[in-house]
Enzyme design. Structure first.
Site, PDB file in Angstrom:
ATOM      1  N   GLY A 160      -8.758   8.299  -2.212  1.00  0.00           N
ATOM      2  CA  GLY A 160      -9.067   9.554  -2.245  1.00  0.00           C
ATOM      3  C   GLY A 160      -9.872  10.090  -0.986  1.00  0.00           C
ATOM      4  N   THR A 198      -3.129   7.218  -9.500  1.00  0.00           N
ATOM      5  CA  THR A 198      -4.411   7.709 -10.107  1.00  0.00           C
ATOM      6  C   THR A 198      -3.977   8.017 -11.478  1.00  0.00           C
ATOM      7  OG1 THR A 198      -4.709   8.211  -7.880  1.00  0.00           O
ATOM      8  CG2 THR A 198      -6.468   8.864  -9.495  1.00  0.00           C
ATOM      9  N   PRO A 199      -4.357   7.396 -12.412  1.00  0.00           N
ATOM     10  CA  PRO A 199      -3.843   7.873 -14.005  1.00  0.00           C
ATOM     11  C   PRO A 199      -4.600   9.062 -14.051  1.00  0.00           C
ATOM     12  CG  PRO A 199      -4.896   5.707 -14.214  1.00  0.00           C
ATOM     13  CD  PRO A 199      -5.004   5.807 -12.753  1.00  0.00           C
ATOM     14  N   ASN A 201       2.473   9.269  -5.674  1.00  0.00           N
ATOM     15  CA  ASN A 201       2.510  10.987  -5.366  1.00  0.00           C
ATOM     16  C   ASN A 201       2.820  11.221  -3.729  1.00  0.00           C
ATOM     17  OD1 ASN A 201       2.593  12.820  -7.848  1.00  0.00           O
ATOM     18  ND2 ASN A 201       1.328  11.008  -8.401  1.00  0.00           N
ATOM     19  N   ASP A 221       1.863   6.480   2.288  1.00  0.00           N
ATOM     20  CA  ASP A 221       2.656   7.820   1.954  1.00  0.00           C
ATOM     21  C   ASP A 221       3.843   8.100   2.490  1.00  0.00           C
ATOM     22  OD1 ASP A 221       0.437   8.590  -0.054  1.00  0.00           O
ATOM     23  OD2 ASP A 221      -0.693   8.695   1.888  1.00  0.00           O
ATOM     24  N   HIS A 235       1.107   4.794  -2.116  1.00  0.00           N
ATOM     25  CA  HIS A 235       0.730   5.597  -3.354  1.00  0.00           C
ATOM     26  C   HIS A 235       1.938   6.331  -3.935  1.00  0.00           C
ATOM     27  CE1 HIS A 235      -3.836   5.508  -2.079  1.00  0.00           C
ATOM     28  NE2 HIS A 235      -3.000   5.390  -0.849  1.00  0.00           N
ATOM     29  N   HIS A 249       0.918  -1.190  -0.001  1.00  0.00           N
ATOM     30  CA  HIS A 249       0.070   0.143   0.106  1.00  0.00           C
ATOM     31  C   HIS A 249       1.162   1.165  -0.035  1.00  0.00           C
ATOM     32  CE1 HIS A 249      -3.899   1.964   1.617  1.00  0.00           C
ATOM     33  NE2 HIS A 249      -3.188   2.901   0.930  1.00  0.00           N
ATOM     34  N   GLU A 254     -11.982   4.732   6.723  1.00  0.00           N
ATOM     35  CA  GLU A 254     -10.885   5.776   7.105  1.00  0.00           C
ATOM     36  C   GLU A 254     -11.657   6.668   7.913  1.00  0.00           C
ATOM     37  OE1 GLU A 254      -7.511   7.386   4.489  1.00  0.00           O
ATOM     38  OE2 GLU A 254      -8.982   6.595   2.838  1.00  0.00           O
ATOM     39  N   HIS A 261      -9.703   1.454  -0.079  1.00  0.00           N
ATOM     40  CA  HIS A 261      -9.478   2.073   1.210  1.00  0.00           C
ATOM     41  C   HIS A 261     -10.917   2.145   1.916  1.00  0.00           C
ATOM     42  CE1 HIS A 261      -5.873   3.719  -0.435  1.00  0.00           C
ATOM     43  NE2 HIS A 261      -5.601   4.443   0.589  1.00  0.00           N
TER      44      HIS A 261
HETATM   45  P1  IMP Z   1      -1.244   9.315  -6.788  1.00  0.00           P
HETATM   46  O1  IMP Z   1      -2.642   8.484  -7.039  1.00  0.00           O
HETATM   47  O2  IMP Z   1      -0.012   8.860  -7.221  1.00  0.00           O
HETATM   48  O3  IMP Z   1      -1.512  10.762  -7.387  1.00  0.00           O
HETATM   49  O4  IMP Z   1      -1.048   9.465  -5.107  1.00  0.00           O
HETATM   50  C1  IMP Z   1      -1.858  10.401  -4.347  1.00  0.00           C
HETATM   51  C2  IMP Z   1      -3.387  10.105  -4.437  1.00  0.00           C
HETATM   52  O5  IMP Z   1      -3.582   8.849  -3.592  1.00  0.00           O
HETATM   53  C3  IMP Z   1      -4.106  10.920  -3.592  1.00  0.00           C
HETATM   54  O6  IMP Z   1      -4.601  12.212  -4.389  1.00  0.00           O
HETATM   55  C4  IMP Z   1      -5.423  10.395  -2.917  1.00  0.00           C
HETATM   56  O7  IMP Z   1      -6.225  10.214  -3.933  1.00  0.00           O
HETATM   57  C5  IMP Z   1      -4.661   8.804  -2.589  1.00  0.00           C
HETATM   58  N1  IMP Z   1      -4.379   8.876  -1.424  1.00  0.00           N
HETATM   59  C6  IMP Z   1      -3.105   8.982  -0.696  1.00  0.00           C
HETATM   60  N2  IMP Z   1      -3.151   8.690   0.500  1.00  0.00           N
HETATM   61  C7  IMP Z   1      -4.419   8.356   0.629  1.00  0.00           C
HETATM   62  C8  IMP Z   1      -5.164   8.043   2.015  1.00  0.00           C
HETATM   63  O8  IMP Z   1      -4.527   8.226   3.205  1.00  0.00           O
HETATM   64  N3  IMP Z   1      -6.612   7.973   1.975  1.00  0.00           N
HETATM   65  C9  IMP Z   1      -7.117   8.004   0.996  1.00  0.00           C
HETATM   66  N4  IMP Z   1      -6.457   8.188  -0.399  1.00  0.00           N
HETATM   67  C10 IMP Z   1      -5.235   8.482  -0.319  1.00  0.00           C
HETATM   68 ZN    ZN Z   2      -3.507   4.920   0.866  1.00  0.00          ZN
END
Ligand code: IMP
Ligand code: ZN
Length: 363
Positions: free
Chosen positions: A198, A100-101, A19, A304, A17, A15, A228, A225
């Site tokens: 998200g 996320t694309p 970005n 993250d 992400h 898990h 939360e 997710h």
């Molecule tokens: P990306 O998908 O590579 O742009 O990573 C960032 C994205 O992951 C954020 O814009 C969220 O949509 C999602 N994200 C990151 N951390 C969390 C979290 O703790 N809860 C829900 N969504 C998250």
């Molecule tokens: Zn997450």
């Protein structure tokens, strides 16, 4: 001493992400560049990036900012390469990265070209060998390769990387479906599943259900997710969907725990993320303890690592000291994660072999 041990121990990250896992130094460098062009005010951005305590809603504001800084193909490729190199450097041997694309017309970016830039980043890693393909491999070669790695004292010099495409809860049903179709088109290239993420107070479960059902029917693995924030109706609907895994599970009531445990759905646990965003009051009261004691499948993850200034090794160290678990118990916890990866049985076999050999070597 303990930190060194957890850094050298082989680990599975399920898990993370993209970005959310960018190095601070890279983020600051990119922000400075945009500041010089006059696109942003660097000092404002610097303060936000360097802030350490963020509520859940502030985290999503930070992601909007990060996305402004990282939206072009070369940057996406660069951050992907760096994120993989950072995980590999701390002996993550299997990494399921999610992202996320994103479509960005003014940069000539489509969801597909975004994902291709991520794949290019994975292929451009050169500090470590990357396995991004699930093509059938000769089992003899695979075995000797794993053993060979270890006998050279380079057990950690290979990382398996797989990609999950995330649906952002701000998206429409059509956009969610577009992401699933993209994952299906690119599934031979290392994409193994779909994630729903998200801001949890945005969007409704029913919007994403058709795309997620379609993904499942087509054989893609799904993680959500889930829980939360307090939303028992959504949690129940998500569990009814029977995802292979869920992330977080912070705001579960007694009924939801019962259902989750009966179904045996694996939980991705992100301790620092949950504490920093105050989804859980403190590590002492974290549901890790109950899940671990009841032998429920769980996997320690970072969520993250950039945003929450953590590493997977630090998460293992935190769990070990907070819950009084020894090195061998943490090694075993990491090894059990193999059962919940979305990659093929070939990868599972190779990883188990790697862990078994390392365990015999006394690591
Ligand atoms: P990306 O998908 O590579 O742009 O990573 C960032 C994205 O992951 C954020 O814009 C969220 O949509 C999602 N994200 C990151 N951390 C969390 C979290 O703790 N809860 C829900 N969504 C998250
Ligand atoms: Zn997450």
């Amino acid at each position: 001493m303990d930190m060194e041990w957890y850094a050298s121990m082989p680990k599975i990250e399920l898990h993370a992400h993209l970005n959310g896992s960018i190095r601070d130094s890279t983020l600051l460098e990119l922000a400075r560049g945009l500041g010089e062009k006059g696109d942003i005010v660097f000092s404002d951005v610097e303060q936000v990036i360097m802030k350490n305590d963020r509520s859940l809603s502030e985290v999503f504001k930070l992601f909007d900012l990060i996305h402004i800084i990282t939206t072009d193909h070369e940057t996406v490729t660069r951050i992907t390469r760096e994120v993989i190199e950072d995980f590999a450097a701390e002996n993550v041997v299997y990494l399921e990265l999610r992202t996320t694309p994103k479509r960005n017309d003014c940069k000539g970016m489509s969801k597909r070209s975004y994902v291709e830039a991520v794949l290019e980043g994975i292929r451009s890693v050169n500090s470590v060998e990357v396995d991004l393909s699930d093509e059938v491999v000769n089992p003899d070669t695979a075995t000797s390769h794993v053993v060979g790695d270890i006998s050279n004292g380079e057990a950690s010099k290979k990382v398996y990387v797989r990609l999950l495409l995330s649906i952002d809860r701000r998206e429409t049903a059509e956009a969610a479906m577009e992401t699933v179709k993209l994952a299906l088109e690119l599934r031979n290239m290392g994409i193994v599943g779909i994630d729903l993420s998200g801001n949890p107070v945005v969007g409704e479960w029913k919007t994403f259900l058709p795309a997620l059902e379609f993904a499942k029917k087509q054989g893609l693995s799904v993680t959500l997710h889930c829980g939360e924030v307090y939303n028992p109706d959504e949690i129940r609907a998500m569990l009814d969907f029977l995802p292979k895994r869920i992330g977080h599970a912070c705001c579960f009531g007694e009924d939801e725990w019962k259902t989750l445990k009966t179904l045996g759905i694996a939980v991705e646990i992100c301790l620092t993320s949950n504490i920093r965003t105050e989804s859980v009051a403190s590590v002492e009261v974290h549901h890790f303890a109950d899940l671990y004691e009841t032998n429920h499948p769980l996997i320690l993850c970072t969520d993250d690592s950039g945003v929450f200034s953590t590493t997977l090794s630090a998460e293992y160290l935190l769990a070990s000291s907070a819950f009084g678990l020894g090195r061998m118990e943490m090694f075993e916890l990491s090894r059990k994660g193999i059962d919940y990866i979305f990659a093929s049985d070939r990868v599972k076999r190779e990883l188990k072999l790697k862990f078994d050999i390392l365990s015999h070597l006394g690591l």
